[in-house]
Design an enzyme around this catalytic site. Sequence first.
Site, PDB file in Angstrom:
ATOM      1  N   SER A  84       0.799  -1.253  -0.069  1.00 47.66           N
ATOM      2  CA  SER A  84      -0.110  -0.127  -0.011  1.00 47.66           C
ATOM      3  C   SER A  84       0.887   1.087  -0.286  1.00 47.66           C
ATOM      4  O   SER A  84       0.329   2.241   0.034  1.00 47.66           O
ATOM      5  CB  SER A  84      -0.897   0.055   1.191  1.00 47.66           C
ATOM      6  OG  SER A  84      -0.049   0.035   2.387  1.00 47.66           O
ATOM      7  N   THR A 186      -1.530   3.262   4.519  1.00 42.95           N
ATOM      8  CA  THR A 186      -0.626   4.433   4.217  1.00 42.95           C
ATOM      9  C   THR A 186       0.250   4.610   5.536  1.00 42.95           C
ATOM     10  O   THR A 186       0.029   4.130   6.587  1.00 42.95           O
ATOM     11  CB  THR A 186      -1.661   5.687   4.544  1.00 42.95           C
ATOM     12  OG1 THR A 186      -2.350   5.790   3.210  1.00 42.95           O
ATOM     13  CG2 THR A 186      -0.562   6.932   4.678  1.00 42.95           C
ATOM     14  N   THR A 204       1.855   6.942   0.350  1.00 39.65           N
ATOM     15  CA  THR A 204       0.907   5.600  -0.002  1.00 39.65           C
ATOM     16  C   THR A 204       0.733   5.494  -1.561  1.00 39.65           C
ATOM     17  O   THR A 204       1.080   6.457  -2.242  1.00 39.65           O
ATOM     18  CB  THR A 204      -0.511   6.129   0.542  1.00 39.65           C
ATOM     19  OG1 THR A 204      -1.384   5.066   0.571  1.00 39.65           O
ATOM     20  CG2 THR A 204      -1.145   7.411  -0.216  1.00 39.65           C
ATOM     21  N   ARG A 214      -7.462   9.625  -9.027  1.00 37.35           N
ATOM     22  CA  ARG A 214      -7.850   9.826  -7.837  1.00 37.35           C
ATOM     23  C   ARG A 214      -6.801   9.927  -7.047  1.00 37.35           C
ATOM     24  O   ARG A 214      -5.662   9.231  -6.870  1.00 37.35           O
ATOM     25  CB  ARG A 214      -8.575   8.484  -7.242  1.00 37.35           C
ATOM     26  CG  ARG A 214      -9.084   8.672  -5.799  1.00 37.35           C
ATOM     27  CD  ARG A 214      -8.386   8.104  -4.711  1.00 37.35           C
ATOM     28  NE  ARG A 214      -8.894   8.114  -3.231  1.00 37.35           N
ATOM     29  CZ  ARG A 214      -8.076   8.002  -2.293  1.00 37.35           C
ATOM     30  NH1 ARG A 214      -6.891   7.546  -2.496  1.00 37.35           N
ATOM     31  NH2 ARG A 214      -8.878   7.811  -1.322  1.00 37.35           N
ATOM     32  N   THR A 237      -4.699   7.919   8.384  1.00 38.88           N
ATOM     33  CA  THR A 237      -4.861   6.910   7.335  1.00 38.88           C
ATOM     34  C   THR A 237      -6.428   6.404   7.321  1.00 38.88           C
ATOM     35  O   THR A 237      -7.110   6.561   8.145  1.00 38.88           O
ATOM     36  CB  THR A 237      -3.821   5.580   8.087  1.00 38.88           C
ATOM     37  OG1 THR A 237      -3.823   4.399   7.103  1.00 38.88           O
ATOM     38  CG2 THR A 237      -4.185   5.005   9.238  1.00 38.88           C
ATOM     39  N   GLY A 238      -6.401   5.698   5.966  1.00 40.01           N
ATOM     40  CA  GLY A 238      -7.806   4.924   5.930  1.00 40.01           C
ATOM     41  C   GLY A 238      -8.417   5.744   4.841  1.00 40.01           C
ATOM     42  O   GLY A 238      -7.851   6.387   3.843  1.00 40.01           O
TER      43      GLY A 238
HETATM   44  N1  ASP Z   1      -5.619   7.473   3.278  1.00 41.70           N
HETATM   45  C1  ASP Z   1      -5.074   6.642   1.953  1.00 41.70           C
HETATM   46  C2  ASP Z   1      -5.860   7.306   0.835  1.00 41.70           C
HETATM   47  O1  ASP Z   1      -7.091   7.531   1.048  1.00 41.70           O
HETATM   48  C3  ASP Z   1      -5.222   5.113   2.115  1.00 41.70           C
HETATM   49  C4  ASP Z   1      -5.140   4.437   3.322  1.00 41.70           C
HETATM   50  O2  ASP Z   1      -4.483   4.812   4.371  1.00 41.70           O
HETATM   51  O3  ASP Z   1      -5.500   3.390   3.589  1.00 41.70           O
HETATM   52  O4  ASP Z   1      -5.306   7.090  -0.281  1.00 41.70           O
END
Ligand code: ASP
Length: 327
Positions: A84, A186, A204, A214, A237-238
């Site tokens: 990731s 991330t 990330t 995106r 993150t997320g």
């Molecule tokens: N925050 C990251 C994104 O939206 C992905 C992640 O942390 O899972 O690209």
Amino acid sequence: MTTRRNFIKMTALGTSALTFGKIIPSAFAREQKTEMDFPIVLSTWEHGLNANEGAWKILNAGGKALDAVEAGVKIPEADPNVRSVGYGGLPDRDGHVTLDACIMDENSNCGSVAFLEHIMHPISVARMVMEKTPHIMLAGEGALQFALNNGFKKMNLLTPESEKDWKEWLKTSEYKPIINIENHDTIGMIAMDAQGNLSGACTTSGLAYKMHGRVGDSPIIGAGLYVDNEVGAATATGTGEEVIRIAGSHLVVELMRQGKTPEDACRIAVERIVKKQPQKSKEIQVGFLALNKKGEYGAYCLQKGFNYAVYSKSIANKLIDGRHYYS
Ligand code: ASP
């Protein structure tokens, strides 16, 4: 500027000072009100453990937080097993590995790259944007040209493993990120050096199988990362869309400015997401991680499963589970 000496004096004066992350018992925290408590580095997810090792070498030698966070996150960027971040990251739905990253230092200098392809270390390109251009953010082809003009090598970031997973995904092409399924999203890293200065880095490959083009929260200063050397630092993150919607990391830092502990600040930001998106928030993961100027830290997330790694002299690289909103 808070010097190391002032900081020690401050804690010795017995302010409620160093209440550590939830999992460290408070008796232990009280014993640790010494110079041992910083430098300190924190990063998201299990891959933060390796990243922290890289950052710690610099911090422990008296180096700058900015150098530490860059060196630290370069480790997962180069690791093909971290699917990731950087090299080996899962591609978008068209099979392109596109990277987002940003970096911020104690003087509010910041740099960022978004939708960057073919470069293993986007964080170093972000730092170069910060240091060598009058801008903060470069994206796409322009970011790639800038990187190539500055000596970065063009490479294929799609490993056979990630290509295989993408081809498997193409069979159904159903876009439905599964909460924590990879458990190594991330990397956001925040650190305070021996001088008491804060910096952060965030990098990330973004959500797997996203639309081409995106961009998530991670390269956006104030969303995926924010540092204010007077107050603290935060990273996220997320699901980036929900972090952007509330300017998440900036919100966390501003809440700390108002006196909230790092964990409370992260919790209030998570609650803001729930309030804005009550239904959606049940189906996604978002986690925040924060560090304040006193060396206190904390995290909070929507769903069980988010963890972070902390490394200081007294807490040698330990993984801690973030408290969560939904049980
Ligand atoms: N925050 C990251 C994104 O939206 C992905 C992640 O942390 O899972 O690209």
